[in-house]
Design a protein around this motif. Structure first.
Motif, PDB file in Angstrom:
ATOM      1  N   ARG A 180       0.788  -1.230   0.000  1.00 59.53           N
ATOM      2  CA  ARG A 180       0.000   0.000   0.000  1.00 59.53           C
ATOM      3  C   ARG A 180       0.821   1.281   0.000  1.00 59.53           C
ATOM      4  O   ARG A 180       0.312   2.336  -0.309  1.00 59.53           O
ATOM      5  CB  ARG A 180      -0.943  -0.027   1.207  1.00 59.53           C
TER       6      ARG A 180
ATOM      7  N   ARG B 141       1.172  -3.709  -8.388  1.00 63.93           N
ATOM      8  CA  ARG B 141       0.109  -4.020  -7.421  1.00 63.93           C
ATOM      9  C   ARG B 141      -1.175  -4.312  -8.172  1.00 63.93           C
ATOM     10  O   ARG B 141      -1.536  -3.597  -9.109  1.00 63.93           O
ATOM     11  CB  ARG B 141      -0.101  -2.854  -6.469  1.00 63.93           C
TER      12      ARG B 141
ATOM     13  N   MET C 254      -5.342  -5.402  -7.633  1.00 65.91           N
ATOM     14  CA  MET C 254      -6.524  -5.636  -6.811  1.00 65.91           C
ATOM     15  C   MET C 254      -7.509  -6.387  -7.693  1.00 65.91           C
ATOM     16  O   MET C 254      -7.901  -5.906  -8.766  1.00 65.91           O
ATOM     17  CB  MET C 254      -7.164  -4.340  -6.320  1.00 65.91           C
TER      18      MET C 254
ATOM     19  N   ARG D 231      -7.812 -10.698  -2.483  1.00 69.76           N
ATOM     20  CA  ARG D 231      -7.961  -9.771  -3.602  1.00 69.76           C
ATOM     21  C   ARG D 231      -6.741  -8.920  -3.930  1.00 69.76           C
ATOM     22  O   ARG D 231      -6.722  -8.259  -4.955  1.00 69.76           O
ATOM     23  CB  ARG D 231      -9.134  -8.838  -3.338  1.00 69.76           C
ATOM     24  N   HIS D 232      -5.744  -8.884  -3.073  1.00 73.60           N
ATOM     25  CA  HIS D 232      -4.580  -8.019  -3.313  1.00 73.60           C
ATOM     26  C   HIS D 232      -3.328  -8.848  -3.556  1.00 73.60           C
ATOM     27  O   HIS D 232      -3.015  -9.744  -2.775  1.00 73.60           O
ATOM     28  CB  HIS D 232      -4.345  -7.086  -2.123  1.00 73.60           C
TER      29      HIS D 232
ATOM     30  N   TRP E  48      -4.939  -2.357 -11.494  1.00 66.05           N
ATOM     31  CA  TRP E  48      -3.499  -2.471 -11.234  1.00 66.05           C
ATOM     32  C   TRP E  48      -2.869  -1.084 -11.224  1.00 66.05           C
ATOM     33  O   TRP E  48      -3.412  -0.121 -11.756  1.00 66.05           O
ATOM     34  CB  TRP E  48      -2.817  -3.356 -12.277  1.00 66.05           C
TER      35      TRP E  48
END
Length: 136
Positions: A26, A57, A59, A94-95, A124
């Motif tokens: 994050r 990243r 999601m 989900r991540h 992303w």
């Protein structure tokens, strides 16, 4: 991400400098192997030296009430990450954070993620889309 903090795993690198030993989910800016300094409160206060790594990243989204779709999407993305020999970490179902070293070609996993995003099954971003900031 106001008010949210992320716990990062760090390894001492000497002289008050630490090396990031995880793939951040994050926090904008840091990647695996980056060297950082800590504040008096043991929070990352400054990036000292960047590694040659980037973080992709992802999601995962569920556009329909079918939870099987999420599993299918996850399996497709994980297969591409694995085939490319890349490291990844998950947070919940989900991540996904993917470590992309400079000497690796992320084309296939990146293309898979872009296909899933085009089908509204994923979002992303590159973690270095914004520079690291302490927020103060």
């Amino acid at each position: 991400m106001d008010g949210q903090k992320e716990q990062l795993w760090l390894e001492p690198a000497g002289d008050g400098v630490y090396s990031t030993a995880c793939i951040p989910f994050r926090t904008y800016g840091p990647a695996l192997g980056d060297r950082v300094c800590l504040s008096e409160n043991d929070e990352v206060s400054e990036a000292v030296e960047r590694s040659s790594h980037r973080v992709l990243r992802i999601m995962l989204l569920t556009p329909t009430p079918d939870p099987g779709r999420l599993v299918e999407t996850t399996d497709r993305i994980r297969a591409e990450i694995s085939a490319a020999g890349l490291l990844s970490e998950r947070s919940g179902d989900r991540h996904v954070a993917v470590d992309i070293p400079a000497d690796r070609d992320p084309s296939d996993p990146y293309a898979a993620v872009k296909r899933e995003a085009a089908a509204d099954r994923a979002f992303w971003e590159w973690a270095d889309a914004m520079p690291f900031s302490t927020g103060s």
